[in-house]
Design an enzyme around this catalytic site. Structure first.
Site, short mmCIF file in Angstrom:
data_model
loop_
_atom_site.label_atom_id
_atom_site.label_comp_id
_atom_site.label_asym_id
_atom_site.label_seq_id
_atom_site.Cartn_x
_atom_site.Cartn_y
_atom_site.Cartn_z
N ARG A 20 0.83 -1.20 0.00
CA ARG A 20 0.00 0.00 0.00
C ARG A 20 0.87 1.26 0.00
O ARG A 20 0.69 2.16 -0.81
CB ARG A 20 -0.90 0.02 1.24
CG ARG A 20 -2.03 -1.00 1.25
CD ARG A 20 -2.69 -1.02 2.62
NE ARG A 20 -3.75 -2.00 2.73
CZ ARG A 20 -5.04 -1.73 2.66
NH1 ARG A 20 -5.44 -0.48 2.50
NH2 ARG A 20 -5.94 -2.67 2.79
N ARG A 43 10.66 -8.34 -2.98
CA ARG A 43 11.35 -9.56 -2.56
C ARG A 43 11.52 -10.52 -3.73
O ARG A 43 10.76 -10.50 -4.69
CB ARG A 43 10.57 -10.25 -1.44
CG ARG A 43 9.21 -10.76 -1.86
CD ARG A 43 8.44 -11.33 -0.67
NE ARG A 43 7.14 -11.86 -1.07
CZ ARG A 43 6.06 -11.14 -1.25
NH1 ARG A 43 6.10 -9.83 -1.05
NH2 ARG A 43 4.93 -11.71 -1.62
N GLY A 106 9.82 4.03 7.75
CA GLY A 106 8.46 4.18 8.23
C GLY A 106 7.89 2.85 8.69
O GLY A 106 6.70 2.74 9.01
N THR A 107 8.72 1.82 8.74
CA THR A 107 8.31 0.48 9.15
C THR A 107 7.81 0.50 10.59
O THR A 107 8.45 1.07 11.47
CB THR A 107 9.49 -0.49 9.04
OG1 THR A 107 9.92 -0.53 7.67
CG2 THR A 107 9.13 -1.89 9.49
N THR A 108 6.66 -0.14 10.84
CA THR A 108 6.15 -0.24 12.20
C THR A 108 6.32 -1.66 12.72
O THR A 108 6.70 -2.57 11.98
CB THR A 108 4.66 0.16 12.26
OG1 THR A 108 3.90 -0.70 11.41
CG2 THR A 108 4.47 1.60 11.80
N ALA A 130 10.58 7.10 12.06
CA ALA A 130 9.44 7.63 12.79
C ALA A 130 8.28 6.66 12.70
O ALA A 130 8.10 5.97 11.69
CB ALA A 130 9.02 8.99 12.24
N ASN A 132 5.39 7.62 12.46
CA ASN A 132 4.46 8.26 11.53
C ASN A 132 5.17 9.44 10.89
O ASN A 132 5.82 10.22 11.57
CB ASN A 132 3.21 8.73 12.28
CG ASN A 132 2.07 9.09 11.35
OD1 ASN A 132 2.19 9.98 10.52
ND2 ASN A 132 0.95 8.40 11.51
N HIS A 163 -7.26 1.45 12.47
CA HIS A 163 -6.65 1.24 11.16
C HIS A 163 -7.44 0.19 10.37
O HIS A 163 -8.31 -0.48 10.91
CB HIS A 163 -5.20 0.79 11.29
CG HIS A 163 -4.25 1.89 11.65
ND1 HIS A 163 -4.02 2.26 12.96
CD2 HIS A 163 -3.50 2.72 10.88
CE1 HIS A 163 -3.15 3.26 12.98
NE2 HIS A 163 -2.82 3.56 11.75
N LYS A 167 -3.87 -4.35 8.59
CA LYS A 167 -2.71 -3.98 9.41
C LYS A 167 -2.36 -5.12 10.36
O LYS A 167 -3.25 -5.69 11.01
CB LYS A 167 -2.99 -2.70 10.21
CG LYS A 167 -1.76 -2.15 10.94
CD LYS A 167 -2.00 -0.75 11.45
CE LYS A 167 -0.81 -0.21 12.21
NZ LYS A 167 0.42 -0.14 11.40
#
Length: 274
Positions: A20, A43, A106-108, A130, A132, A163, A167
């Site tokens: 996304r 990948r 930006g990976t969570t 971060a 976000n 979300h 997610k």
């Protein structure tokens, strides 16, 4: 009129091109007059490998095939923007450092151990990480810290986030960022006061704890509330995202900001000058 690409602009590589955020980042960088898209990574074995990045995301040909060898792409870039998964991000960090490219993360879902593992890469290259990348969310983070510092423990703090149903991590990286800001404002460690996933006979709320609630459903882009609740009143700070482009624009801003900075780990507060 010269329509040739500007080779003097910083070159950007997007990882996780089919995701996304990957697709939104491709669109954002391709449309920018401040940067140029020089790579799109997926990948090994992904069915997008070899396809033109622009055609794959539906914006027309860009003359840039999607690749599965990140180091080759990073070597011709000045920045890498990465919204993937923790394990992939750690691999990308080492490769971006080898290429001396700014690594915007930006990976969570990254653990404390994952974050600590970025340090060797940060000795050689700029990392901007971060939970976000939105300007509005980072303003909310600063406000949360200030309000938490102004109010005592008579005000219970709750972070509520919502979300989309795809997610995979909870609480969101943004929710944790807001929780950290509240804890800093209170002068405490979030690890010691975090309260997640209440279920069953939990007993009464512990004074001074910071609670988290996660909602997952539909196509919600991102909603975050920080509630300060006391007897007789509530203060609610809120941010609602309706378009993922806000995160992509923030990430691109971070990639450009990092071009003349010394190696090290930075966040969006640094980028925004807070």
């Amino acid at each position: 009129m010269n329509d040739l690409p500007r080779t003097d602009l910083p070159g950007i590589v997007i990882t996780g091109a089919s995701g996304r955020m990957g697709q939104m980042l491709l669109r954002t960088v391709a449309a920018s007059d401040k940067a140029r898209l020089v790579g799109a990574i997926e990948r090994k074995g992904h069915d997008w490998i070899g396809r033109d990045a622009g055609e794959a995301i539906g914006i027309g040909p860009l003359g840039l095939p999607i690749e599965d060898e990140p180091l080759d792409a990073f070597a011709r870039a000045q920045a890498v923007i990465d919204f993937t998964a923790p394990a992939a991000t750690l691999e990308f960090a080492a490769l971006a450092a080898q290429a001396r490219a700014v690594h915007v993360i930006g990976t969570t879902g990254m653990t404390e151990a994952d974050i600590a593992a970025l340090e060797p890469a940060a000795r050689h290259a700029v990392i901007v990480r971060a939970g976000n990348m939105s300007l509005g969310v980072n303003l909310l983070t600063r406000l949360t810290q200030k309000v938490a510092a102004a109010l005592d423990e008579d005000y219970d703090i709750e972070v509520i986030e919502a979300h989309h149903n795809q997610k995979v991590d909870a609480p969101s990286g943004t929710a944790l960022m807001l929780g950290e800001a509240a804890a800093q404002g209170r002068g405490v460690s979030l690890k010691e006061v975090s309260d997640r996933g209440r279920d069953g006979m939990t007993g009464k709320r512990a004074r001074g704890h910071i609670g988290f609630s996660a909602i997952r459903g539909g196509d919600i882009v991102g909603e975050h509330d920080v509630m300060f609740a006391a007897a007789g009143e509530r203060i609610i700070l809120r941010h609602v995202a309706t378009d993922r482009s806000i995160y992509a624009r923030g990430a691109l801003r971070a990639a450009l900001w990092g071009q003349d900075k010394a190696p090290g780990q930075y966040d969006m507060m640094d980028v925004l000058g807070f």
